[in-house]
Design an enzyme around this catalytic site. Structure first.
Site, short mmCIF file in Angstrom:
data_model
loop_
_atom_site.label_atom_id
_atom_site.label_comp_id
_atom_site.label_asym_id
_atom_site.label_seq_id
_atom_site.Cartn_x
_atom_site.Cartn_y
_atom_site.Cartn_z
N ASP A 22 -23.07 -9.30 -21.78
CA ASP A 22 -22.76 -8.23 -22.74
C ASP A 22 -23.54 -8.49 -24.02
OD1 ASP A 22 -20.91 -5.87 -23.36
OD2 ASP A 22 -20.56 -7.16 -25.08
N SER A 23 -23.64 -7.46 -24.84
CA SER A 23 -24.31 -7.63 -26.13
C SER A 23 -23.55 -8.61 -27.02
CB SER A 23 -24.42 -6.27 -26.84
OG SER A 23 -23.13 -5.71 -27.00
N TYR A 54 -25.91 -3.65 -29.95
CA TYR A 54 -27.05 -3.00 -29.31
C TYR A 54 -26.99 -1.47 -29.49
CZ TYR A 54 -28.20 -7.07 -26.21
OH TYR A 54 -28.57 -8.27 -25.67
N GLY A 55 -25.79 -0.97 -29.74
CA GLY A 55 -25.53 0.46 -29.59
C GLY A 55 -26.35 1.38 -30.47
N CYS A 85 -22.00 -4.54 -20.33
CA CYS A 85 -22.29 -3.71 -21.50
C CYS A 85 -22.66 -2.29 -21.07
CB CYS A 85 -23.45 -4.35 -22.26
SG CYS A 85 -23.95 -3.47 -23.72
N THR A 87 -23.96 0.03 -22.90
CA THR A 87 -25.25 0.43 -23.47
C THR A 87 -26.38 -0.02 -22.55
OG1 THR A 87 -24.27 0.19 -25.67
CG2 THR A 87 -26.67 0.32 -25.55
N GLU A 166 -15.22 -5.65 -33.92
CA GLU A 166 -15.87 -6.95 -34.18
C GLU A 166 -15.23 -7.63 -35.39
OE1 GLU A 166 -19.34 -8.38 -33.16
OE2 GLU A 166 -18.74 -7.40 -31.31
N CYS A 196 -17.26 1.84 -23.77
CA CYS A 196 -17.82 0.72 -24.54
C CYS A 196 -16.86 -0.45 -24.38
CB CYS A 196 -17.96 1.11 -26.01
SG CYS A 196 -18.37 -0.25 -27.10
N THR A 197 -17.43 -1.63 -24.20
CA THR A 197 -16.58 -2.79 -23.90
C THR A 197 -15.64 -3.18 -25.03
OG1 THR A 197 -18.46 -4.16 -24.57
CG2 THR A 197 -18.15 -3.79 -22.20
N HIS A 198 -15.89 -2.69 -26.23
CA HIS A 198 -14.99 -3.01 -27.35
C HIS A 198 -13.73 -2.14 -27.37
CE1 HIS A 198 -18.49 -5.10 -28.80
NE2 HIS A 198 -17.84 -5.54 -29.86
N1 DGL Z 1 -21.18 -3.94 -25.60
C1 DGL Z 1 -21.57 -2.65 -26.11
C2 DGL Z 1 -21.26 -1.56 -25.10
O1 DGL Z 1 -20.41 -1.71 -24.24
C3 DGL Z 1 -20.90 -2.31 -27.42
C4 DGL Z 1 -21.33 -3.05 -28.62
C5 DGL Z 1 -22.76 -2.88 -29.04
O2 DGL Z 1 -23.13 -1.85 -29.63
O3 DGL Z 1 -23.51 -3.80 -28.77
O4 DGL Z 1 -21.85 -0.51 -25.16
#
Ligand code: DGL
Length: 296
Positions: A22-23, A54-55, A85, A87, A166, A196-198
């Site tokens: 993941d990012s 990363y988004g 992730c 993204t 975060e 999104c994983t968050h």
């Molecule tokens: N892990 C990213 C996703 O699931 C979210 C966080 C990011 O923008 O890196 O898209």
């Protein structure tokens, strides 16, 4: 995860953990479900937290970062990598699969399981919320329409939400207000995919702030279930282990261990810091062009 013909187990599977990438922290919500579903496997998690989020990044940067992380996980002995992730899954999964996938190495993503879960549940109108890059790719919509072309899909980018999580503010008024603003952009949906994983850490806010007839869907359990089924057909890629977990982070290891526990739902083992060398997390051939489909 694309459907694949079953293959015979690979010879002599030793010490090859399932790679989860993941990012940053977010993919720990996917790892949590994977460990719940398949606790006997060994896992190696890589969070590129030194370069997250990363988004909001451009496609070429996401490609570059994701190649490095995948190479690193394969170099560490993984034979299968779950790209947790959204993204990366939306932008680069096909490219990564074409470049690195082989009889001995596989890369799986989260977008198809998310689309399958949503299409299986919807009464006709799916909402999808994710990062700006994820939504710009429209990969979720593409995959959902492959399954059921008549389904209506509304995609909304929510760039503020991952940074709020975060920061550890998922239970704050700020989080509620932000979720409320994004949710207000949907109209008439019956299913809302947290793309999104968050966002699973904001599930309570999404549940409370969407109309009662809207089902809020965290795809992570579906991803884990699809992985369980895939592994039954491909046991050599992820042999039975001892339930061990190693965690690598390109960011501050102590911070990662501290914040990561909120995402994983339990304390993390000691986090190992991985440093860039010559601007990369793993060595790879220079100058090669993308060879699979890249969604710009
Ligand atoms: N892990 C990213 C996703 O699931 C979210 C966080 C990011 O923008 O890196 O898209």
């Amino acid at each position: 995860m694309p459907p694949e013909a079953s293959s015979s187990p690979l010879p002599h599977p030793v010490n090859c953990p399932v790679g989860v990438y993941d990012s940053g922290y977010g993919g720990l919500t996917v790892l949590r479900q994977l460990r719940k579903t398949l606790p006997e496997l060994d896992y190696l998690y890589l969070g590129d937290s030194g370069r997250a989020p990363y988004g909001g990044r451009d496609v070429d940067t996401v490609l570059d970062f994701s190649e490095q992380c995948v190479e690193r996980l394969f170099a560490e002995g993984c034979r299968v990598i779950v790209v947790a992730c959204h993204t990366v899954s939306c932008v680069a999964l096909r490219h990564l699969q074409h470049r690195y996938g082989s009889d001995e190495r596989r890369i799986l993503g989260v977008t198809i399981p998310a689309a399958e879960a949503a299409v299986g549940r919807t009464r006709g109108h799916i909402g999808f919320v994710g990062t700006a890059r994820t939504v710009a790719s429209h990969t979720f919509r593409t995959e959902a329409h492959k399954l059921k072309p008549e389904v209506k899909i509304t995609e909304v980018a929510a760039p503020l939400l991952a940074p709020i999580v975060e920061e550890g503010w998922e239970d704050s008024e700020i989080a509620r207000l932000a979720v409320q603003r994004y949710v207000a952009k949907f109209s008439g949906i019956d299913t809302l995919v947290l793309g999104c994983t968050h966002y699973p850490l904001l599930e309570k806010a999404f549940d409370e702030l969407t109309p009662p007839d809207v089902a809020v869907l965290n795809p992570a359990p579906e991803v884990a279930e699809r992985f369980r089924v895939w592994r039954e057909q491909h046991p050599g890629f992820a042999p039975q282990g001892s339930g061990s977990l190693r965690v690598l982070s390109s960011g501050d290891a102590a911070n990662f261990a501290r914040h990561g526990a909120r995402f994983l739902g339990e304390a993390l083992p000691m986090v190992e810091h991985i440093a860039e060398q010559n601007g990369r997390l793993a060595l790879c051939p220079e100058g090669s062009e993308p060879i699979g489909q890249v969604v710009r």
